[in-house]
Design an enzyme around this catalytic site. Structure first.
Site, PDB file in Angstrom:
ATOM      1  N   HIS A   1     -10.572  -5.126  -3.068  1.00 56.62           N
ATOM      2  CA  HIS A   1      -9.233  -5.415  -2.557  1.00 56.62           C
ATOM      3  C   HIS A   1      -9.299  -5.730  -1.070  1.00 56.62           C
ATOM      4  O   HIS A   1     -10.195  -5.269  -0.365  1.00 56.62           O
ATOM      5  CB  HIS A   1      -8.272  -4.242  -2.805  1.00 56.62           C
ATOM      6  CG  HIS A   1      -8.778  -2.930  -2.279  1.00 56.62           C
ATOM      7  ND1 HIS A   1      -9.710  -2.167  -2.942  1.00 56.62           N
ATOM      8  CD2 HIS A   1      -8.486  -2.257  -1.143  1.00 56.62           C
ATOM      9  CE1 HIS A   1      -9.966  -1.075  -2.246  1.00 56.62           C
ATOM     10  NE2 HIS A   1      -9.249  -1.110  -1.144  1.00 56.62           N
ATOM     11  N   PHE A   2      -8.348  -6.517  -0.632  1.00 53.16           N
ATOM     12  CA  PHE A   2      -8.217  -6.890   0.775  1.00 53.16           C
ATOM     13  C   PHE A   2      -6.930  -6.266   1.308  1.00 53.16           C
ATOM     14  O   PHE A   2      -5.871  -6.400   0.702  1.00 53.16           O
ATOM     15  CB  PHE A   2      -8.129  -8.409   0.934  1.00 53.16           C
ATOM     16  CG  PHE A   2      -9.384  -9.120   0.507  1.00 53.16           C
ATOM     17  CD1 PHE A   2     -10.351  -9.494   1.433  1.00 53.16           C
ATOM     18  CD2 PHE A   2      -9.609  -9.405  -0.830  1.00 53.16           C
ATOM     19  CE1 PHE A   2     -11.513 -10.132   1.033  1.00 53.16           C
ATOM     20  CE2 PHE A   2     -10.785 -10.047  -1.239  1.00 53.16           C
ATOM     21  CZ  PHE A   2     -11.732 -10.405  -0.301  1.00 53.16           C
TER      22      PHE A   2
ATOM     23  N   ASN B   1     -13.200  -3.210   2.412  1.00 52.84           N
ATOM     24  CA  ASN B   1     -14.243  -2.189   2.455  1.00 52.84           C
ATOM     25  C   ASN B   1     -15.091  -2.241   1.184  1.00 52.84           C
ATOM     26  O   ASN B   1     -14.548  -2.387   0.086  1.00 52.84           O
ATOM     27  CB  ASN B   1     -13.609  -0.804   2.566  1.00 52.84           C
ATOM     28  CG  ASN B   1     -12.748  -0.642   3.807  1.00 52.84           C
ATOM     29  OD1 ASN B   1     -13.085  -1.166   4.870  1.00 52.84           O
ATOM     30  ND2 ASN B   1     -11.643   0.067   3.691  1.00 52.84           N
TER      31      ASN B   1
ATOM     32  N   ASP C   1       0.842  -1.202   0.000  1.00 53.94           N
ATOM     33  CA  ASP C   1       0.000   0.000   0.000  1.00 53.94           C
ATOM     34  C   ASP C   1       0.882   1.259   0.000  1.00 53.94           C
ATOM     35  O   ASP C   1       1.875   1.337   0.739  1.00 53.94           O
ATOM     36  CB  ASP C   1      -0.907  -0.009   1.232  1.00 53.94           C
ATOM     37  CG  ASP C   1      -2.064   0.965   1.114  1.00 53.94           C
ATOM     38  OD1 ASP C   1      -3.209   0.532   1.094  1.00 53.94           O
ATOM     39  OD2 ASP C   1      -1.802   2.199   1.047  1.00 53.94           O
ATOM     40  N   ILE C   2       0.519   2.231  -0.833  1.00 54.29           N
ATOM     41  CA  ILE C   2       1.298   3.468  -0.961  1.00 54.29           C
ATOM     42  C   ILE C   2       1.102   4.401   0.248  1.00 54.29           C
ATOM     43  O   ILE C   2       1.899   5.314   0.480  1.00 54.29           O
ATOM     44  CB  ILE C   2       0.940   4.198  -2.284  1.00 54.29           C
ATOM     45  CG1 ILE C   2       2.028   5.174  -2.709  1.00 54.29           C
ATOM     46  CG2 ILE C   2      -0.398   4.905  -2.200  1.00 54.29           C
ATOM     47  CD1 ILE C   2       3.235   4.519  -3.269  1.00 54.29           C
TER      48      ILE C   2
ATOM     49  N   GLU D   1     -12.173   3.674  -0.847  1.00 51.19           N
ATOM     50  CA  GLU D   1     -11.716   4.795  -1.677  1.00 51.19           C
ATOM     51  C   GLU D   1     -11.452   4.374  -3.106  1.00 51.19           C
ATOM     52  O   GLU D   1     -11.683   5.150  -4.039  1.00 51.19           O
ATOM     53  CB  GLU D   1     -10.442   5.408  -1.084  1.00 51.19           C
ATOM     54  CG  GLU D   1     -10.713   6.228   0.160  1.00 51.19           C
ATOM     55  CD  GLU D   1      -9.434   6.782   0.762  1.00 51.19           C
ATOM     56  OE1 GLU D   1      -8.397   6.776   0.082  1.00 51.19           O
ATOM     57  OE2 GLU D   1      -9.504   7.200   1.921  1.00 51.19           O
TER      58      GLU D   1
END
Ligand code: AMP
Length: 136
Positions: free
Chosen positions: A100-101, A87, A35-36, A95
């Site tokens: 995705h997990f 989510n 994750d960025i 977002e």
């Protein structure tokens, strides 16, 4: 495996290699990268190679190895404490509208996922009614 990816989606672009990512692991149906905007060191994303916004819209064959890949990542990170988060929808804090997990190590109370859990006392009869009303 044939998959449906869309042109403008940021995660579809990462899967196609059109924008950079720090890749961790890949299978025929899943792509995983860091994750960025990590909540903790090692915060990773496990992304099915099919464009669907929400989990219930994803074909089962693209969902099938999401958890095995998440498990591999958690194991490789050596995280004793971690959260797996997924989510669906803006109200539920999504977002990026591509399923995705998150795999989020929880090394300390102030790092990783911090959540509120506003539990209520359930009426068991209402729980039973709800369970009966659901069609699978
Ligand atoms: P969510 O709120 O569940 O949709 O989470 C989306 C996650 O995607 C966030 O944690 C972002 O930091 C992450 N993210 C967005 N764009 C990128 C990117 N280009 N590379 C890596 N992670 C990203």
């Amino acid at each position: 495996m044939a998959s449906k990816l869309v042109v403008e989606c940021v995660f579809c672009k990462i899967i196609r290699g059109e924008i950079p990512s720090v890749k961790l692991f890949e299978t025929a149906t899943t792509f995983a990268f860091l994750d960025i905007g990590p909540l903790s060191e090692g915060h990773a994303l496990v992304v099915p190679k099919f464009h669907a916004e929400k989990m219930h819209q994803l074909p089962d064959e693209f969902l099938a190895d999401s958890m095995p890949v998440a498990k591999k990542i958690a194991t490789a990170l050596g995280a004793d404490n971690y959260n797996v988060l997924q989510n669906n929808g803006r109200l539920a804090h999504q977002e990026v509208p591509h399923v995705h997990f998150h795999v989020i190590p929880k090394p300390s109370t102030d790092k990783g996922l911090i959540i509120e859990w506003p539990a209520q006392n359930a009426d068991v009869e209402k729980l039973k009614d709800l369970a009966k009303s659901l069609k699978f």
